[in-house]
Scaffold this motif. Structure first.
Motif, PDB file in Angstrom:
ATOM      1  N   ARG A 185       0.828  -1.201   0.000  1.00 50.38           N
ATOM      2  CA  ARG A 185       0.000   0.000   0.000  1.00 50.38           C
ATOM      3  C   ARG A 185       0.866   1.257   0.000  1.00 50.38           C
ATOM      4  NH1 ARG A 185      -2.646  -1.133   4.101  1.00 50.38           N
ATOM      5  NH2 ARG A 185      -1.691   0.174   5.687  1.00 50.38           N
ATOM      6  N   LEU A 186       1.918   1.259   0.828  1.00 47.58           N
ATOM      7  CA  LEU A 186       2.769   2.439   0.919  1.00 47.58           C
ATOM      8  C   LEU A 186       3.634   2.618  -0.325  1.00 47.58           C
ATOM      9  CD1 LEU A 186       3.816   2.284   4.669  1.00 47.58           C
ATOM     10  CD2 LEU A 186       2.457   4.069   3.571  1.00 47.58           C
ATOM     11  N   LEU A 187       4.289   1.544  -0.768  1.00 46.83           N
ATOM     12  CA  LEU A 187       5.136   1.669  -1.953  1.00 46.83           C
ATOM     13  C   LEU A 187       4.312   2.038  -3.181  1.00 46.83           C
ATOM     14  CD1 LEU A 187       7.620  -1.305  -1.450  1.00 46.83           C
ATOM     15  CD2 LEU A 187       8.171   1.135  -1.426  1.00 46.83           C
ATOM     16  N   GLY A 188       3.115   1.471  -3.274  1.00 43.37           N
ATOM     17  CA  GLY A 188       2.256   1.799  -4.398  1.00 43.37           C
ATOM     18  C   GLY A 188       1.813   3.248  -4.398  1.00 43.37           C
ATOM     19  N   SER A 189       1.608   3.810  -3.204  1.00 46.10           N
ATOM     20  CA  SER A 189       1.139   5.194  -3.115  1.00 46.10           C
ATOM     21  C   SER A 189       2.272   6.208  -3.190  1.00 46.10           C
ATOM     22  CB  SER A 189       0.353   5.398  -1.812  1.00 46.10           C
ATOM     23  OG  SER A 189       1.204   5.244  -0.676  1.00 46.10           O
ATOM     24  N   LEU A 190       3.493   5.796  -2.823  1.00 47.70           N
ATOM     25  CA  LEU A 190       4.619   6.725  -2.791  1.00 47.70           C
ATOM     26  C   LEU A 190       5.373   6.822  -4.107  1.00 47.70           C
ATOM     27  CD1 LEU A 190       6.131   5.806   0.708  1.00 47.70           C
ATOM     28  CD2 LEU A 190       4.971   7.945   0.101  1.00 47.70           C
ATOM     29  N   THR A 191       5.068   5.939  -5.046  1.00 46.24           N
ATOM     30  CA  THR A 191       5.823   5.884  -6.289  1.00 46.24           C
ATOM     31  C   THR A 191       4.904   6.090  -7.491  1.00 46.24           C
ATOM     32  OG1 THR A 191       5.631   3.458  -6.329  1.00 46.24           O
ATOM     33  CG2 THR A 191       7.598   4.389  -5.312  1.00 46.24           C
ATOM     34  N   THR A 192       5.508   6.478  -8.599  1.00 47.89           N
ATOM     35  CA  THR A 192       4.767   6.832  -9.805  1.00 47.89           C
ATOM     36  C   THR A 192       4.375   5.640 -10.674  1.00 47.89           C
ATOM     37  OG1 THR A 192       5.941   8.950  -9.820  1.00 47.89           O
ATOM     38  CG2 THR A 192       4.795   8.309 -11.847  1.00 47.89           C
ATOM     39  N   PRO A 193       5.258   4.659 -10.885  1.00 47.62           N
ATOM     40  CA  PRO A 193       4.937   3.585 -11.835  1.00 47.62           C
ATOM     41  C   PRO A 193       3.773   2.701 -11.365  1.00 47.62           C
ATOM     42  CG  PRO A 193       7.283   3.623 -11.298  1.00 47.62           C
ATOM     43  CD  PRO A 193       6.601   4.509 -10.322  1.00 47.62           C
ATOM     44  N   GLU A 194       3.224   1.963 -12.306  1.00 50.32           N
ATOM     45  CA  GLU A 194       2.239   0.945 -11.964  1.00 50.32           C
ATOM     46  C   GLU A 194       2.915  -0.102 -11.081  1.00 50.32           C
ATOM     47  OE1 GLU A 194      -0.736  -2.289 -14.159  1.00 50.32           O
ATOM     48  OE2 GLU A 194       0.763  -1.172 -15.317  1.00 50.32           O
ATOM     49  N   TYR A 195       2.269  -0.449  -9.980  1.00 45.73           N
ATOM     50  CA  TYR A 195       2.862  -1.345  -8.979  1.00 45.73           C
ATOM     51  C   TYR A 195       1.992  -2.593  -8.895  1.00 45.73           C
ATOM     52  CZ  TYR A 195       4.730  -2.750  -4.363  1.00 45.73           C
ATOM     53  OH  TYR A 195       5.300  -3.416  -3.310  1.00 45.73           O
ATOM     54  N   VAL A 196       2.550  -3.744  -9.285  1.00 46.53           N
ATOM     55  CA  VAL A 196       1.775  -4.986  -9.347  1.00 46.53           C
ATOM     56  C   VAL A 196       2.583  -6.113  -8.708  1.00 46.53           C
ATOM     57  CG1 VAL A 196       0.643  -6.676 -10.827  1.00 46.53           C
ATOM     58  CG2 VAL A 196       0.667  -4.262 -11.490  1.00 46.53           C
ATOM     59  N   ARG A 197       2.075  -6.656  -7.592  1.00 45.28           N
ATOM     60  CA  ARG A 197       2.747  -7.801  -6.984  1.00 45.28           C
ATOM     61  C   ARG A 197       2.278  -9.092  -7.651  1.00 45.28           C
ATOM     62  NH1 ARG A 197       5.796  -8.916  -2.950  1.00 45.28           N
ATOM     63  NH2 ARG A 197       5.598  -6.852  -1.986  1.00 45.28           N
ATOM     64  N   LEU A 198       3.242  -9.917  -8.056  1.00 44.06           N
ATOM     65  CA  LEU A 198       2.938 -11.237  -8.607  1.00 44.06           C
ATOM     66  C   LEU A 198       3.050 -12.274  -7.515  1.00 44.06           C
ATOM     67  CD1 LEU A 198       5.014 -11.066 -11.947  1.00 44.06           C
ATOM     68  CD2 LEU A 198       2.552 -10.667 -11.643  1.00 44.06           C
ATOM     69  N   GLY A 199       2.084 -13.152  -7.419  1.00 41.33           N
ATOM     70  CA  GLY A 199       2.134 -14.249  -6.459  1.00 41.33           C
ATOM     71  C   GLY A 199       3.061 -15.356  -6.936  1.00 41.33           C
ATOM     72  N   PRO A 200       3.471 -16.262  -6.046  1.00 43.17           N
ATOM     73  CA  PRO A 200       4.347 -17.360  -6.438  1.00 43.17           C
ATOM     74  C   PRO A 200       3.746 -18.180  -7.570  1.00 43.17           C
ATOM     75  CG  PRO A 200       4.188 -17.228  -4.052  1.00 43.17           C
ATOM     76  CD  PRO A 200       3.165 -16.267  -4.605  1.00 43.17           C
ATOM     77  N   GLY A 201       4.509 -18.357  -8.631  1.00 45.20           N
ATOM     78  CA  GLY A 201       4.064 -19.105  -9.777  1.00 45.20           C
ATOM     79  C   GLY A 201       3.288 -18.295 -10.794  1.00 45.20           C
ATOM     80  N   GLU A 202       3.003 -17.046 -10.467  1.00 47.49           N
ATOM     81  CA  GLU A 202       2.251 -16.190 -11.393  1.00 47.49           C
ATOM     82  C   GLU A 202       3.194 -15.585 -12.420  1.00 47.49           C
ATOM     83  OE1 GLU A 202      -0.967 -12.482 -11.237  1.00 47.49           O
ATOM     84  OE2 GLU A 202      -0.036 -13.247  -9.389  1.00 47.49           O
ATOM     85  N   GLY A 203       2.734 -15.493 -13.643  1.00 50.22           N
ATOM     86  CA  GLY A 203       3.577 -14.983 -14.708  1.00 50.22           C
ATOM     87  C   GLY A 203       2.921 -13.895 -15.525  1.00 50.22           C
ATOM     88  N   VAL A 204       3.758 -13.168 -16.280  1.00 53.45           N
ATOM     89  CA  VAL A 204       3.273 -12.132 -17.185  1.00 53.45           C
ATOM     90  C   VAL A 204       4.062 -12.224 -18.485  1.00 53.45           C
ATOM     91  CG1 VAL A 204       2.504 -10.512 -15.406  1.00 53.45           C
ATOM     92  CG2 VAL A 204       4.872 -10.454 -16.183  1.00 53.45           C
ATOM     93  N   ASP A 205       3.427 -11.871 -19.583  1.00 50.25           N
ATOM     94  CA  ASP A 205       4.108 -11.793 -20.873  1.00 50.25           C
ATOM     95  C   ASP A 205       4.675 -10.398 -21.037  1.00 50.25           C
ATOM     96  OD1 ASP A 205       3.517 -14.446 -21.669  1.00 50.25           O
ATOM     97  OD2 ASP A 205       1.485 -13.816 -22.235  1.00 50.25           O
ATOM     98  N   LEU A 206       5.912 -10.334 -21.486  1.00 56.73           N
ATOM     99  CA  LEU A 206       6.607  -9.062 -21.633  1.00 56.73           C
ATOM    100  C   LEU A 206       6.916  -8.796 -23.095  1.00 56.73           C
ATOM    101  CD1 LEU A 206       9.109  -9.570 -18.690  1.00 56.73           C
ATOM    102  CD2 LEU A 206       7.075  -8.112 -18.665  1.00 56.73           C
TER     103      LEU A 206
END
Length: 206
Positions: A185-206
């Motif tokens: 909550r704090l890091l997401g609110s204090l910083t500009t970029p999109e902030y997304v936590r991935l859970g263990p085993g979760e993936g994203v295409d880049l």
């Protein structure tokens, strides 16, 4: 390229040419070392490297590529690996990987500072345990969340210095669920970029 998050600081990158794993440490479980073609180590602390597991995998997979700072030799003993330093460029699992950084962040003035390198993968940066800012544009920063060597404010300031478009936090094993919620909550609110936590085993295409 697909990126898969494992516990703590372990990340797997998957391409059409193979799989590359960064920092399969003691908190990351055995899954990251099931079938990689390359293993990259940022530094030799236990939460980023399990020497016996890497040596065992290399004995079973002689073609496995292993990369890390020179200090890795003390821990891998006779197991061969490729030393990397700031400024090096390597190719593994179909990816061009650029190496940035030299030193681990300071834990305490009484504790010697060890080697630490970060790895840059086509706009994605894994800093290991350091606050290195690469001199290339970073689309996705794998940002440390909580550690004995950092304050939350330092983590927020680091994100802003790198100025990525997106942040996926890593290095969270010392936090429980309540702590994760507070830090996110704090890091997401204090910083500009999109902030997304991935859970263990979760993936994203880049």
């Amino acid at each position: 390229m697909r990126m898969v998050k494992f516990p703590h600081s372990c990340i797997r990158f998957e391409t059409s040419e193979g799989r590359l794993v960064v920092d399969p440490g003691a908190f990351s479980g055995s899954a990251p070392l099931e079938d990689p073609d390359a293993v990259l180590i940022t530094h030799v602390h236990f939460d980023h490297l399990v020497p016996d597991a890497v040596r065992d995998l290399k004995s079973r997979r002689p073609d496995l590529q292993i990369y890390g700072p020179p200090s890795l030799a003390e821990f891998l003993k006779d197991t061969p690996f490729t030393e990397v330093r700031h400024g090096d460029v390597i190719r593994a699992a179909g990816l061009e990987v650029k190496v940035f950084g030299e030193k681990h962040a300071v834990i305490h003035p009484s504790i010697p500072v060890i080697e630490n390198v970060g790895y840059y993968f086509d706009g994605v940066f894994h800093p290991g345990d350091g606050f290195t800012v690469p001199d290339l544009p970073v689309h996705t920063l794998l940002a440390p969340t909580a550690a004995p060597w950092m304050k939350l404010s330092e983590g927020a300031d680091y994100i802003e210095r790198v100025a990525p478009q997106k942040v996926h936090p890593i290095h969270e094993a010392i936090l429980g669920d309540d702590g994760l919620a507070v830090f996110d909550r704090l890091l997401g609110s204090l910083t500009t970029p999109e902030y997304v936590r991935l859970g263990p085993g979760e993936g994203v295409d880049l």
